[in-house]
Scaffold this active site. Structure first.
Site, PDB file in Angstrom:
ATOM      1  N   ARG A  47      -0.554 -13.642 -58.257  1.00 49.78           N
ATOM      2  CA  ARG A  47      -0.524 -14.558 -57.121  1.00 49.78           C
ATOM      3  C   ARG A  47      -1.502 -15.706 -57.352  1.00 49.78           C
ATOM      4  O   ARG A  47      -2.231 -15.704 -58.330  1.00 49.78           O
ATOM      5  CB  ARG A  47      -0.852 -13.803 -55.828  1.00 49.78           C
ATOM      6  CG  ARG A  47      -2.022 -12.830 -56.026  1.00 49.78           C
ATOM      7  CD  ARG A  47      -2.840 -12.568 -54.846  1.00 49.78           C
ATOM      8  NE  ARG A  47      -3.483 -13.763 -54.360  1.00 49.78           N
ATOM      9  CZ  ARG A  47      -4.553 -14.327 -54.917  1.00 49.78           C
ATOM     10  NH1 ARG A  47      -5.132 -13.836 -56.003  1.00 49.78           N
ATOM     11  NH2 ARG A  47      -5.087 -15.428 -54.406  1.00 49.78           N
ATOM     12  N   GLY A  48      -1.515 -16.650 -56.393  1.00 50.19           N
ATOM     13  CA  GLY A  48      -2.382 -17.825 -56.548  1.00 50.19           C
ATOM     14  C   GLY A  48      -1.566 -18.925 -57.216  1.00 50.19           C
ATOM     15  O   GLY A  48      -0.884 -18.674 -58.218  1.00 50.19           O
ATOM     16  N   ALA A  49      -1.634 -20.137 -56.655  1.00 49.93           N
ATOM     17  CA  ALA A  49      -0.730 -21.207 -57.084  1.00 49.93           C
ATOM     18  C   ALA A  49      -0.719 -21.471 -58.601  1.00 49.93           C
ATOM     19  O   ALA A  49       0.349 -21.448 -59.216  1.00 49.93           O
ATOM     20  CB  ALA A  49      -1.043 -22.475 -56.305  1.00 49.93           C
ATOM     21  N   ARG A  88       9.017 -17.011 -54.344  1.00 48.49           N
ATOM     22  CA  ARG A  88       8.039 -17.461 -53.346  1.00 48.49           C
ATOM     23  C   ARG A  88       8.207 -18.980 -53.187  1.00 48.49           C
ATOM     24  O   ARG A  88       8.195 -19.697 -54.194  1.00 48.49           O
ATOM     25  CB  ARG A  88       6.591 -17.132 -53.770  1.00 48.49           C
ATOM     26  CG  ARG A  88       6.301 -15.634 -53.811  1.00 48.49           C
ATOM     27  CD  ARG A  88       4.804 -15.353 -53.868  1.00 48.49           C
ATOM     28  NE  ARG A  88       4.186 -15.498 -52.565  1.00 48.49           N
ATOM     29  CZ  ARG A  88       2.868 -15.498 -52.369  1.00 48.49           C
ATOM     30  NH1 ARG A  88       2.039 -15.372 -53.391  1.00 48.49           N
ATOM     31  NH2 ARG A  88       2.361 -15.626 -51.152  1.00 48.49           N
ATOM     32  N   GLN A 194      -6.756 -10.777 -49.246  1.00 50.67           N
ATOM     33  CA  GLN A 194      -7.179 -11.289 -50.561  1.00 50.67           C
ATOM     34  C   GLN A 194      -8.672 -11.603 -50.585  1.00 50.67           C
ATOM     35  O   GLN A 194      -9.310 -11.513 -51.627  1.00 50.67           O
ATOM     36  CB  GLN A 194      -6.383 -12.560 -50.923  1.00 50.67           C
ATOM     37  CG  GLN A 194      -4.909 -12.323 -51.218  1.00 50.67           C
ATOM     38  CD  GLN A 194      -4.039 -12.506 -49.982  1.00 50.67           C
ATOM     39  OE1 GLN A 194      -4.466 -12.222 -48.872  1.00 50.67           O
ATOM     40  NE2 GLN A 194      -2.820 -12.965 -50.175  1.00 50.67           N
ATOM     41  N   ASP A 235      -1.930 -24.517 -52.138  1.00 47.53           N
ATOM     42  CA  ASP A 235      -0.654 -24.128 -52.753  1.00 47.53           C
ATOM     43  C   ASP A 235       0.255 -25.325 -52.976  1.00 47.53           C
ATOM     44  O   ASP A 235       1.127 -25.298 -53.841  1.00 47.53           O
ATOM     45  CB  ASP A 235       0.054 -23.077 -51.902  1.00 47.53           C
ATOM     46  CG  ASP A 235      -0.554 -21.714 -52.185  1.00 47.53           C
ATOM     47  OD1 ASP A 235      -1.633 -21.431 -51.646  1.00 47.53           O
ATOM     48  OD2 ASP A 235       0.034 -20.972 -52.991  1.00 47.53           O
ATOM     49  N   ASN A 245      -2.060 -24.069 -47.610  1.00 47.90           N
ATOM     50  CA  ASN A 245      -2.879 -23.013 -48.220  1.00 47.90           C
ATOM     51  C   ASN A 245      -2.744 -21.764 -47.345  1.00 47.90           C
ATOM     52  O   ASN A 245      -2.055 -21.768 -46.318  1.00 47.90           O
ATOM     53  CB  ASN A 245      -4.335 -23.462 -48.357  1.00 47.90           C
ATOM     54  CG  ASN A 245      -5.142 -22.516 -49.232  1.00 47.90           C
ATOM     55  OD1 ASN A 245      -4.724 -22.172 -50.340  1.00 47.90           O
ATOM     56  ND2 ASN A 245      -6.277 -22.043 -48.753  1.00 47.90           N
ATOM     57  N   LYS A 246      -3.399 -20.715 -47.748  1.00 46.50           N
ATOM     58  CA  LYS A 246      -3.297 -19.421 -47.074  1.00 46.50           C
ATOM     59  C   LYS A 246      -3.460 -19.552 -45.560  1.00 46.50           C
ATOM     60  O   LYS A 246      -4.316 -20.294 -45.085  1.00 46.50           O
ATOM     61  CB  LYS A 246      -4.375 -18.496 -47.669  1.00 46.50           C
ATOM     62  CG  LYS A 246      -4.420 -17.095 -47.117  1.00 46.50           C
ATOM     63  CD  LYS A 246      -3.081 -16.390 -47.124  1.00 46.50           C
ATOM     64  CE  LYS A 246      -2.421 -16.316 -48.480  1.00 46.50           C
ATOM     65  NZ  LYS A 246      -1.001 -15.866 -48.402  1.00 46.50           N
TER      66      LYS A 246
HETATM   67  O1  MRU Z   1      -0.394 -15.517 -51.036  1.00 41.75           O
HETATM   68  P1  MRU Z   1      -1.374 -15.852 -52.137  1.00 41.75           P
HETATM   69  O2  MRU Z   1      -2.412 -14.807 -52.346  1.00 41.75           O
HETATM   70  O3  MRU Z   1      -0.655 -16.238 -53.415  1.00 41.75           O
HETATM   71  O4  MRU Z   1      -2.108 -17.156 -51.605  1.00 41.75           O
HETATM   72  C1  MRU Z   1      -3.035 -17.787 -52.446  1.00 41.75           C
HETATM   73  C2  MRU Z   1      -3.734 -18.936 -51.816  1.00 41.75           C
HETATM   74  O5  MRU Z   1      -3.451 -19.324 -50.703  1.00 41.75           O
HETATM   75  C3  MRU Z   1      -4.741 -19.651 -52.648  1.00 41.75           C
HETATM   76  O6  MRU Z   1      -5.719 -20.235 -51.845  1.00 41.75           O
HETATM   77  C4  MRU Z   1      -4.046 -20.776 -53.450  1.00 41.75           C
HETATM   78  O7  MRU Z   1      -2.901 -20.305 -54.097  1.00 41.75           O
HETATM   79  C5  MRU Z   1      -4.957 -21.386 -54.441  1.00 41.75           C
HETATM   80  S1  MRU Z   1      -5.356 -20.310 -55.765  1.00 41.75           S
HETATM   81  C6  MRU Z   1      -6.374 -21.184 -56.810  1.00 41.75           C
END
Ligand code: MRU
Length: 350
Positions: A47-49, A88, A194, A235, A245-246
């Protein structure tokens, strides 16, 4: 410093750290089927962009190995890329990767050449994202006066587990620890935690002083603990600076504005989507209701109720003090011209 590399591409398989099992267990999964990679993306094992861009290419590479000798190679690959895209919706990195993958598919009819180019693309982006984190860190520290005690609030996980290398927001925090006395307040990040599970694990491993708070404590902690800055990841950042973002990031931005605390978005240029004018055009992922109505396998809310579970929110550019990228630090009004080479758009793959 403790840098974890959560994905490894071997000759014919991918190895990845299952982030759903952290911090209790460090389980490395072996992927040989592209559909295993898609499952891992959907379930947030990876996970994570920035990492989602690499995961998309890794999935396509596995598909190319699987279908190498099939007569219908192109059709099977096209379908595989469609499936990867439906995993996603919010992080633009995944879609920049699939756009480039489709371009590679149209450049040749030789399945082996395509497979090799996908591998080269993966290696190119891997190196890019790793050095982007370093540059982001160096650009980020310029915003903070030297030798100061800093209390920083963050949300979700933006560290080694979400990127390649030191991370984005967490990368800046790591760089700051060299010259500052830093304390991090990590928001637990309901519903998948997370912040509690991954960010606290990374901070502890790196020996960075930190405190876990629940998401609904953020306002009180800002009021009582003199927070110097909020640093979050992204994201997708649209042309006007609006940032997905999250879920919970918008709450922090509104609170930061109220308490006059700088609110910084931290991301590589691969997360900027200049094709969208504003945040209202971003697709927000909605996830399974049981992520909210249950805790682990235990049902906590009554059965049969309505639940809303958006995984991301959009913070308007007007609430963002600056956007820290590997190219430079952007301040309002946001214009992302001349951000340098975006490797997903212009990689030199021969
Ligand atoms: O649902 P996730 O855990 O993939 O969400 C991740 C985030 O929102 C992060 O803040 C974002 O992807 C940046 S990661 C460097």
């Amino acid at each position: 410093m403790n840098t974890i590399y959560p994905i490894k591409l071997l000759e014919d398989k991918i190895i990845l750290l299952d982030q759903t099992r952290l911090p209790q267990e460090e389980i490395w999964l072996e992927m040989i089927d592209y559909r295993q990679m898609i499952e891992a993306i959907k379930m947030l094992r990876i996970r994570g962009a920035p990492l989602l861009g690499l995961a998309a290419i890794a999935a396509a590479y596995l598909a190319a190995i699987q279908f190498l000798r099939e007569k219908e190679f192109m059709k099977l690959m096209d379908n595989a890329v469609d499936e990867i895209e439906s995993s996603r919706p919010t992080a633009v990195n995944l879609f920049k990767a699939t756009t480039k993958i489709r371009q590679i598919l149209h450049e040749s009819i030789d399945s082996k050449v395509i497979k090799d180019k996908l591998r080269t693309l993966y290696e190119f982006l891997y190196e890019y994202e790793e050095s982007a984190c370093e540059k982001i860190g160096m650009n980020g520290i310029t915003l903070f006066a030297p030798d100061k005690k800093l209390n920083i609030m963050t949300i979700c996980n933006t560290g080694s587990l979400a990127t390649i290398g030191i991370g984005t927001a967490l990368g800046v925090i790591r760089k700051l620890t060299v010259d500052h006395d830093v304390h991090v307040y990590a928001s637990e990040t309901r519903p998948l935690l997370q912040g509690a599970r991954l960010t606290m694990w990374e901070l502890q491993k790196s020996g960075i002083p930190s405190t876990l708070i629940t998401d609904n404590m953020a306002g009180w902690v800002m009021k009582t603990n003199s927070i110097d800055a909020v640093l979050t990841g992204a994201d997708r950042i649209t042309a006007n600076g609006d940032t997905a973002n999250k879920i919970g990031t918008l709450n922090l931005a509104i609170l930061a504005k109220y308490f006059k605390i700088p609110f910084y978005v931290v991301a590589p240029v691969t997360t900027i989507d200049s094709s969208l004018e504003s945040g209202s055009e971003i697709a927000i992922e909605e996830r399974e209701h049981n992520e909210i109505s249950s805790l682990g396998n235990k049902q906590i809310a009554p059965m049969g109720i309505h639940v809303f579970n958006p995984a991301f929110d959009i913070t308007p550019a007007s609430l963002i003090t600056a956007i820290i990228t590997d190219s430079r630090v952007f301040i309002p009004p946001y214009h992302f011209d001349n951000v340098g080479i975006d490797p997903c758009v212009y990689p030199n793959i021969n």
